[in-house]
Design a protein around this motif. Structure first.
Motif, PDB file in Angstrom:
ATOM      1  N   LEU A 133     113.789 -79.655  95.511  1.00 24.85           N
ATOM      2  CA  LEU A 133     112.642 -79.653  94.549  1.00 24.85           C
ATOM      3  C   LEU A 133     111.428 -80.150  94.818  1.00 24.85           C
ATOM      4  O   LEU A 133     110.986 -79.330  95.025  1.00 24.85           O
ATOM      5  CB  LEU A 133     112.627 -79.866  93.020  1.00 24.85           C
ATOM      6  CG  LEU A 133     113.930 -79.726  91.846  1.00 24.85           C
ATOM      7  CD1 LEU A 133     113.891 -80.746  91.187  1.00 24.85           C
ATOM      8  CD2 LEU A 133     113.704 -78.119  91.228  1.00 24.85           C
ATOM      9  N   ASP A 134     110.958 -80.886  95.128  1.00 26.30           N
ATOM     10  CA  ASP A 134     109.382 -81.258  95.731  1.00 26.30           C
ATOM     11  C   ASP A 134     109.372 -79.990  97.379  1.00 26.30           C
ATOM     12  O   ASP A 134     108.011 -79.647  97.239  1.00 26.30           O
ATOM     13  CB  ASP A 134     109.876 -82.444  96.096  1.00 26.30           C
ATOM     14  CG  ASP A 134     109.544 -83.159  94.750  1.00 26.30           C
ATOM     15  OD1 ASP A 134     109.069 -82.574  94.143  1.00 26.30           O
ATOM     16  OD2 ASP A 134     109.752 -84.732  95.067  1.00 26.30           O
ATOM     17  N   ARG A 135     110.280 -80.162  97.533  1.00 24.49           N
ATOM     18  CA  ARG A 135     109.938 -79.521  99.079  1.00 24.49           C
ATOM     19  C   ARG A 135     110.212 -78.002  98.758  1.00 24.49           C
ATOM     20  O   ARG A 135     109.235 -77.247  99.317  1.00 24.49           O
ATOM     21  CB  ARG A 135     111.025 -79.501 100.026  1.00 24.49           C
ATOM     22  CG  ARG A 135     111.434 -80.636 100.868  1.00 24.49           C
ATOM     23  CD  ARG A 135     113.076 -80.679 101.743  1.00 24.49           C
ATOM     24  NE  ARG A 135     112.585 -79.293 102.754  1.00 24.49           N
ATOM     25  CZ  ARG A 135     113.212 -78.863 103.401  1.00 24.49           C
ATOM     26  NH1 ARG A 135     114.572 -78.989 103.035  1.00 24.49           N
ATOM     27  NH2 ARG A 135     113.076 -77.732 104.093  1.00 24.49           N
ATOM     28  N   ILE A 136     110.649 -77.599  97.658  1.00 23.87           N
ATOM     29  CA  ILE A 136     110.214 -75.902  97.196  1.00 23.87           C
ATOM     30  C   ILE A 136     109.042 -75.522  96.609  1.00 23.87           C
ATOM     31  O   ILE A 136     107.909 -74.906  96.779  1.00 23.87           O
ATOM     32  CB  ILE A 136     111.421 -75.149  96.124  1.00 23.87           C
ATOM     33  CG1 ILE A 136     112.867 -75.587  96.732  1.00 23.87           C
ATOM     34  CG2 ILE A 136     111.141 -74.238  94.645  1.00 23.87           C
ATOM     35  CD1 ILE A 136     114.071 -75.177  95.854  1.00 23.87           C
ATOM     36  N   CYS A 137     108.701 -76.672  95.549  1.00 20.57           N
ATOM     37  CA  CYS A 137     107.245 -76.631  95.416  1.00 20.57           C
ATOM     38  C   CYS A 137     106.118 -76.362  96.355  1.00 20.57           C
ATOM     39  O   CYS A 137     104.806 -75.432  95.910  1.00 20.57           O
ATOM     40  CB  CYS A 137     107.229 -77.431  94.197  1.00 20.57           C
ATOM     41  SG  CYS A 137     107.687 -77.787  92.771  1.00 20.57           S
ATOM     42  N   ALA A 138     106.367 -77.288  97.660  1.00 19.75           N
ATOM     43  CA  ALA A 138     105.241 -77.378  98.255  1.00 19.75           C
ATOM     44  C   ALA A 138     105.409 -76.092  98.742  1.00 19.75           C
ATOM     45  O   ALA A 138     104.344 -75.407  99.769  1.00 19.75           O
ATOM     46  CB  ALA A 138     105.464 -78.248  99.252  1.00 19.75           C
ATOM     47  N   VAL A 139     106.375 -75.156  99.008  1.00 19.22           N
ATOM     48  CA  VAL A 139     106.323 -74.040 100.157  1.00 19.22           C
ATOM     49  C   VAL A 139     107.141 -72.618  99.224  1.00 19.22           C
ATOM     50  O   VAL A 139     105.854 -71.797  99.966  1.00 19.22           O
ATOM     51  CB  VAL A 139     107.420 -74.117 101.271  1.00 19.22           C
ATOM     52  CG1 VAL A 139     108.594 -73.925 100.019  1.00 19.22           C
ATOM     53  CG2 VAL A 139     107.644 -73.326 102.256  1.00 19.22           C
ATOM     54  N   ALA A 140     106.407 -72.827  97.847  1.00 20.24           N
ATOM     55  CA  ALA A 140     106.326 -71.696  97.445  1.00 20.24           C
ATOM     56  C   ALA A 140     105.278 -70.868  97.441  1.00 20.24           C
ATOM     57  O   ALA A 140     106.331 -69.206  97.888  1.00 20.24           O
ATOM     58  CB  ALA A 140     106.466 -71.910  95.908  1.00 20.24           C
ATOM     59  N   PRO A 141     104.116 -71.390  97.768  1.00 19.77           N
ATOM     60  CA  PRO A 141     103.352 -70.211  98.263  1.00 19.77           C
ATOM     61  C   PRO A 141     103.116 -69.605  98.885  1.00 19.77           C
ATOM     62  O   PRO A 141     102.569 -68.558  99.153  1.00 19.77           O
ATOM     63  CB  PRO A 141     101.310 -71.145  97.585  1.00 19.77           C
ATOM     64  CG  PRO A 141     102.415 -72.607  97.496  1.00 19.77           C
ATOM     65  CD  PRO A 141     103.631 -72.630  97.511  1.00 19.77           C
ATOM     66  N   VAL A 142     103.622 -70.168 100.344  1.00 17.22           N
ATOM     67  CA  VAL A 142     104.205 -69.245 101.989  1.00 17.22           C
ATOM     68  C   VAL A 142     105.071 -68.581 101.323  1.00 17.22           C
ATOM     69  O   VAL A 142     104.490 -67.324 102.404  1.00 17.22           O
ATOM     70  CB  VAL A 142     104.297 -70.483 102.578  1.00 17.22           C
ATOM     71  CG1 VAL A 142     104.607 -70.065 103.671  1.00 17.22           C
ATOM     72  CG2 VAL A 142     103.588 -71.220 102.748  1.00 17.22           C
ATOM     73  N   LEU A 143     106.293 -69.088 100.754  1.00 15.62           N
ATOM     74  CA  LEU A 143     107.193 -67.317 100.092  1.00 15.62           C
ATOM     75  C   LEU A 143     106.974 -66.593  99.461  1.00 15.62           C
ATOM     76  O   LEU A 143     107.621 -65.572  99.750  1.00 15.62           O
ATOM     77  CB  LEU A 143     109.017 -68.809  99.432  1.00 15.62           C
ATOM     78  CG  LEU A 143     109.468 -69.590 100.646  1.00 15.62           C
ATOM     79  CD1 LEU A 143     109.978 -70.055 100.008  1.00 15.62           C
ATOM     80  CD2 LEU A 143     109.868 -68.750 101.542  1.00 15.62           C
ATOM     81  N   LEU A 144     105.838 -66.475  99.274  1.00 13.54           N
ATOM     82  CA  LEU A 144     106.143 -65.535  97.830  1.00 13.54           C
ATOM     83  C   LEU A 144     104.544 -64.550  98.366  1.00 13.54           C
ATOM     84  O   LEU A 144     103.786 -64.884  98.892  1.00 13.54           O
ATOM     85  CB  LEU A 144     104.796 -66.206  96.094  1.00 13.54           C
ATOM     86  CG  LEU A 144     106.186 -66.769  95.645  1.00 13.54           C
ATOM     87  CD1 LEU A 144     105.172 -67.043  94.574  1.00 13.54           C
ATOM     88  CD2 LEU A 144     107.227 -66.157  95.195  1.00 13.54           C
ATOM     89  N   ALA A 145     104.822 -63.667  98.197  1.00  8.10           N
ATOM     90  CA  ALA A 145     104.133 -62.301  98.780  1.00  8.10           C
ATOM     91  C   ALA A 145     103.345 -62.417  97.957  1.00  8.10           C
ATOM     92  O   ALA A 145     102.734 -63.117  96.090  1.00  8.10           O
ATOM     93  CB  ALA A 145     104.879 -60.982  98.833  1.00  8.10           C
ATOM     94  N   PRO A 146     101.406 -61.705  97.573  1.00  8.22           N
ATOM     95  CA  PRO A 146     101.195 -61.568  96.571  1.00  8.22           C
ATOM     96  C   PRO A 146     101.122 -60.951  95.427  1.00  8.22           C
ATOM     97  O   PRO A 146     102.313 -59.659  95.538  1.00  8.22           O
ATOM     98  CB  PRO A 146      99.745 -60.104  96.838  1.00  8.22           C
ATOM     99  CG  PRO A 146      99.678 -61.028  98.544  1.00  8.22           C
ATOM    100  CD  PRO A 146     101.056 -61.003  98.653  1.00  8.22           C
ATOM    101  N   GLU A 147     101.374 -61.459  94.137  1.00  9.15           N
ATOM    102  CA  GLU A 147     101.387 -60.900  93.024  1.00  9.15           C
ATOM    103  C   GLU A 147     103.740 -61.214  93.016  1.00  9.15           C
ATOM    104  O   GLU A 147     104.126 -60.940  91.727  1.00  9.15           O
ATOM    105  CB  GLU A 147     102.099 -59.355  92.356  1.00  9.15           C
ATOM    106  CG  GLU A 147     100.545 -59.111  92.519  1.00  9.15           C
ATOM    107  CD  GLU A 147      99.989 -57.825  91.664  1.00  9.15           C
ATOM    108  OE1 GLU A 147     100.889 -57.275  91.806  1.00  9.15           O
ATOM    109  OE2 GLU A 147      98.864 -57.358  92.446  1.00  9.15           O
ATOM    110  N   GLY A 148     103.739 -62.025  93.857  1.00  8.16           N
ATOM    111  CA  GLY A 148     105.163 -62.585  94.050  1.00  8.16           C
ATOM    112  C   GLY A 148     105.337 -63.657  92.845  1.00  8.16           C
ATOM    113  O   GLY A 148     104.199 -64.692  92.201  1.00  8.16           O
ATOM    114  N   MET A 149     107.000 -64.471  92.705  1.00  5.71           N
ATOM    115  CA  MET A 149     107.514 -64.553  91.610  1.00  5.71           C
ATOM    116  C   MET A 149     108.292 -64.952  91.837  1.00  5.71           C
ATOM    117  O   MET A 149     109.325 -64.919  92.055  1.00  5.71           O
ATOM    118  CB  MET A 149     107.584 -63.803  90.470  1.00  5.71           C
ATOM    119  CG  MET A 149     108.354 -64.363  89.208  1.00  5.71           C
ATOM    120  SD  MET A 149     109.145 -63.314  87.994  1.00  5.71           S
ATOM    121  CE  MET A 149     110.621 -62.313  89.205  1.00  5.71           C
ATOM    122  N   LEU A 150     108.225 -67.107  91.292  1.00 10.58           N
ATOM    123  CA  LEU A 150     109.444 -68.004  91.874  1.00 10.58           C
ATOM    124  C   LEU A 150     110.451 -67.994  89.792  1.00 10.58           C
ATOM    125  O   LEU A 150     109.021 -68.401  89.335  1.00 10.58           O
ATOM    126  CB  LEU A 150     108.382 -69.358  93.046  1.00 10.58           C
ATOM    127  CG  LEU A 150     109.934 -70.170  91.834  1.00 10.58           C
ATOM    128  CD1 LEU A 150     111.013 -70.780  93.444  1.00 10.58           C
ATOM    129  CD2 LEU A 150     109.065 -71.645  92.383  1.00 10.58           C
TER     130      LEU A 150
END
Length: 219
Positions: A133-150
């Motif tokens: 969970l902590d890793r996902i939270c840390a990398v989410a901004p990099v994985l998402l395109a502009p206007e992307g959604m997790l």
């Protein structure tokens, strides 16, 4: 949804279907690039493909899970790109994505670190249940395109507020979009005494609250 499940592949549970419902409620953008982290038997990958995704990438550390996802997509006529390995390490090189779906292991265990092999990799997530969970939270901004959604599902036992704080720290707009009480399955029943000793559940409690968290990146 009926899914083929080879021996050793983790069966889709209530958290998977709660996340699938949240995905459908979110109105997937037509042609979206979707990432399925920890794809299991492919329930979320198939849901995304049937909802109009343009490209679906599914990653799991288990070869059996990856095969199950490929098979379940194939028999429905969907093309899903499947990879085996650490989902977050592989995904960074393949993104960004318009939608990221994550149903990671989140069950607290007696051990500090998650197992490196075996079926328990599908649910054991270290002492506090937050190893992935902590890793996902840390990398989410990099994985998402502009206007992307997790869209991320986990148990309330793993500190929902911490997840929200971490995602907001990455400049993502976050909210809890779904909640559901889920009766304990075999794994959680086997951890009841441990969870009671840690004060995570009340004595005799035999259910957990599942939550789906949505995090959006600005344009």
């Amino acid at each position: 949804m009926t899914l083929l499940r080879p021996p050793g592949a983790y069966r889709a549970q209530g958290d998977t279907w709660l996340l699938a419902e949240a995905l459908l409620d979110a109105a997937l953008p037509a042609g979206a690039r979707v990432l399925d982290i920890g794809c299991g038997t492919g329930a979320l990958s198939v849901t995304a493909a049937e909802a109009g995704a343009g490209h679906v990438t599914a990653i799991d550390v288990s070869r059996r899970a990856a095969c199950a996802t490929w098979l379940n997509a194939r028999v429905r006529g969907h093309r899903v790109r499947v990879a085996v390995g650490d989902a977050l390490d592989l995904a960074v090189d393949r993104g960004p994505f318009d939608v990221v779906l994550a149903n990671p292991p989140y069950v607290p265990s007696a051990h500090r670190h998650p197992p490196r092999r075996g079926a328990a990799r599908a649910w054991d997530a270290g002492h506090d249940g937050r190893a992935l969970l902590d890793r996902i939270c840390a990398v989410a901004p990099v994985l998402l395109a502009p206007e992307g959604m997790l869209l991320l599902v986990h148990s309330a036992l793993c500190d929902v507020d911490k997840t929200l704080r971490q995602l907001r720290g990455g400049d993502l707009k976050t909210s809890v979009v779904a909640r559901r009480d889920e009766p304990f399955g075999p794994v959680m029943r086997g951890r009841q005494a441990l969870l009671e000793r840690r004060g995570l559940i009340e004595p005799g409690q035999d259910y957990e609250e599942l939550v789906v968290i949505r995090a959006d990146r600005a344009s």
